[in-house]
Scaffold this motif. Sequence first.
Motif, PDB file in Angstrom:
ATOM      1  N   ASN A  32      36.304  48.685  27.060  1.00 18.99           N
ATOM      2  CA  ASN A  32      35.599  49.958  26.878  1.00 18.99           C
ATOM      3  C   ASN A  32      35.107  50.178  25.450  1.00 18.99           C
ATOM      4  N   ASP A  33      35.791  49.613  24.462  1.00 14.59           N
ATOM      5  CA  ASP A  33      35.370  49.802  23.069  1.00 14.59           C
ATOM      6  C   ASP A  33      34.291  48.805  22.644  1.00 14.59           C
ATOM      7  N   GLY A  34      33.806  47.988  23.596  1.00 12.26           N
ATOM      8  CA  GLY A  34      32.752  47.029  23.303  1.00 12.26           C
ATOM      9  C   GLY A  34      33.252  45.659  22.881  1.00 12.26           C
ATOM     10  N   SER A  35      34.549  45.539  22.606  1.00  8.86           N
ATOM     11  CA  SER A  35      35.094  44.227  22.245  1.00  8.86           C
ATOM     12  C   SER A  35      35.329  43.419  23.520  1.00  8.86           C
ATOM     13  N   TRP A  36      35.570  42.136  23.351  1.00 11.91           N
ATOM     14  CA  TRP A  36      35.794  41.257  24.494  1.00 11.91           C
ATOM     15  C   TRP A  36      37.194  40.691  24.460  1.00 11.91           C
ATOM     16  N   LEU A  37      37.792  40.598  25.632  1.00 12.06           N
ATOM     17  CA  LEU A  37      39.110  39.996  25.797  1.00 12.06           C
ATOM     18  C   LEU A  37      38.910  38.637  26.458  1.00 12.06           C
ATOM     19  N   PRO A  38      39.288  37.538  25.776  1.00 15.50           N
ATOM     20  CA  PRO A  38      39.106  36.216  26.396  1.00 15.50           C
ATOM     21  C   PRO A  38      39.940  36.097  27.660  1.00 15.50           C
ATOM     22  N   VAL A  39      39.331  35.569  28.704  1.00 17.26           N
ATOM     23  CA  VAL A  39      40.070  35.316  29.941  1.00 17.26           C
ATOM     24  C   VAL A  39      40.033  33.845  30.304  1.00 17.26           C
ATOM     25  N   ASN A  40      39.014  33.125  29.844  1.00 17.53           N
ATOM     26  CA  ASN A  40      38.915  31.680  30.025  1.00 17.53           C
ATOM     27  C   ASN A  40      39.244  31.217  31.434  1.00 17.53           C
ATOM     28  N   GLY A  41      38.650  31.880  32.424  1.00 11.87           N
ATOM     29  CA  GLY A  41      38.820  31.463  33.809  1.00 11.87           C
ATOM     30  C   GLY A  41      40.170  31.795  34.416  1.00 11.87           C
ATOM     31  N   ARG A  42      40.988  32.569  33.721  1.00 13.91           N
ATOM     32  CA  ARG A  42      42.345  32.858  34.187  1.00 13.91           C
ATOM     33  C   ARG A  42      42.362  33.470  35.589  1.00 13.91           C
ATOM     34  N   PHE A  43      41.381  34.307  35.909  1.00 15.00           N
ATOM     35  CA  PHE A  43      41.386  34.996  37.200  1.00 15.00           C
ATOM     36  C   PHE A  43      40.614  34.240  38.277  1.00 15.00           C
ATOM     37  N   THR A  44      39.632  33.464  37.870  1.00 13.98           N
ATOM     38  CA  THR A  44      38.757  32.834  38.855  1.00 13.98           C
ATOM     39  C   THR A  44      38.800  31.320  38.830  1.00 13.98           C
ATOM     40  N   GLY A  45      39.255  30.721  37.742  1.00 17.90           N
ATOM     41  CA  GLY A  45      39.165  29.277  37.601  1.00 17.90           C
ATOM     42  C   GLY A  45      37.710  28.879  37.404  1.00 17.90           C
ATOM     43  N   ARG A  46      37.434  27.599  37.459  1.00 15.00           N
ATOM     44  CA  ARG A  46      36.057  27.125  37.357  1.00 15.00           C
ATOM     45  C   ARG A  46      35.473  27.083  38.758  1.00 15.00           C
ATOM     46  N   MET A  47      34.224  27.517  38.894  1.00 14.80           N
ATOM     47  CA  MET A  47      33.619  27.676  40.209  1.00 14.80           C
ATOM     48  C   MET A  47      32.291  26.933  40.307  1.00 14.80           C
ATOM     49  N   THR A  48      32.018  26.429  41.494  1.00 13.76           N
ATOM     50  CA  THR A  48      30.701  25.866  41.761  1.00 13.76           C
ATOM     51  C   THR A  48      29.701  27.028  41.805  1.00 13.76           C
ATOM     52  N   PRO A  49      28.410  26.734  41.697  1.00 15.69           N
ATOM     53  CA  PRO A  49      27.423  27.811  41.801  1.00 15.69           C
ATOM     54  C   PRO A  49      27.548  28.598  43.114  1.00 15.69           C
ATOM     55  N   GLU A  50      27.856  27.928  44.199  1.00 12.96           N
ATOM     56  CA  GLU A  50      28.010  28.605  45.484  1.00 12.96           C
ATOM     57  C   GLU A  50      29.216  29.546  45.471  1.00 12.96           C
ATOM     58  N   GLU A  51      30.330  29.090  44.908  1.00 10.77           N
ATOM     59  CA  GLU A  51      31.529  29.929  44.823  1.00 10.77           C
ATOM     60  C   GLU A  51      31.272  31.140  43.931  1.00 10.77           C
ATOM     61  N   PHE A  52      30.583  30.908  42.807  1.00  6.44           N
ATOM     62  CA  PHE A  52      30.297  32.014  41.898  1.00  6.44           C
ATOM     63  C   PHE A  52      29.359  33.021  42.551  1.00  6.44           C
ATOM     64  N   GLU A  53      28.334  32.556  43.231  1.00  9.60           N
ATOM     65  CA  GLU A  53      27.403  33.474  43.894  1.00  9.60           C
ATOM     66  C   GLU A  53      28.127  34.286  44.961  1.00  9.60           C
ATOM     67  N   HIS A  54      29.044  33.662  45.696  1.00 13.56           N
ATOM     68  CA  HIS A  54      29.829  34.372  46.700  1.00 13.56           C
ATOM     69  C   HIS A  54      30.674  35.463  46.031  1.00 13.56           C
ATOM     70  N   LEU A  55      31.323  35.136  44.922  1.00 13.38           N
ATOM     71  CA  LEU A  55      32.130  36.114  44.181  1.00 13.38           C
ATOM     72  C   LEU A  55      31.251  37.234  43.635  1.00 13.38           C
ATOM     73  N   ALA A  56      30.110  36.862  43.071  1.00 14.04           N
ATOM     74  CA  ALA A  56      29.245  37.821  42.382  1.00 14.04           C
ATOM     75  C   ALA A  56      28.508  38.759  43.323  1.00 14.04           C
ATOM     76  N   THR A  57      28.488  38.460  44.605  1.00 13.14           N
ATOM     77  CA  THR A  57      27.778  39.302  45.563  1.00 13.14           C
ATOM     78  C   THR A  57      28.712  39.891  46.606  1.00 13.14           C
ATOM     79  N   GLY A  58      30.008  39.866  46.314  1.00 12.05           N
ATOM     80  CA  GLY A  58      30.996  40.386  47.258  1.00 12.05           C
ATOM     81  C   GLY A  58      30.960  41.904  47.350  1.00 12.05           C
ATOM     82  N   PRO A  59      31.676  42.460  48.333  1.00 17.01           N
ATOM     83  CA  PRO A  59      31.713  43.914  48.511  1.00 17.01           C
ATOM     84  C   PRO A  59      32.227  44.622  47.258  1.00 17.01           C
ATOM     85  N   GLY A  60      31.496  45.621  46.812  1.00 16.51           N
ATOM     86  CA  GLY A  60      31.924  46.420  45.659  1.00 16.51           C
ATOM     87  C   GLY A  60      31.786  45.734  44.326  1.00 16.51           C
ATOM     88  N   ILE A  61      31.160  44.569  44.299  1.00 13.70           N
ATOM     89  CA  ILE A  61      31.006  43.828  43.048  1.00 13.70           C
ATOM     90  C   ILE A  61      29.525  43.749  42.714  1.00 13.70           C
TER      91      ILE A  61
END
Length: 78
Positions: A32-61
């Motif tokens: 919220n203060d504009g700074s960034w917190l590194p996550v380095n894939g901790r929540f999602t891991g590395r994703m193929t373009p198809e996996e990322f597009e599925h995540l990025a277009t999910g319900p409420g996202i």
Amino acid sequence: MPTEPGPYRDTQGDLWLLDDDSLWEHGARRLNDGSWLPVNGRFTGRMTPEEFEHLATGPGIEVLPLTRVLVEDIPPVN
């Protein structure tokens, strides 16, 4: 979906990285203060373009469209 490797910012301000091997990784979460917190894939891991597009277009996202950012425009991480 972008195909050129590099850093991208989503509509929420989070940083996503597309690597030379075409895999996506969540690099940092924008706080919220504009700074960034590194996550380095901790929540999602590395994703193929198809996996990322599925995540990025999910319900409420809403993270698309992604905007390319220059490395020098990325603020330092606290």
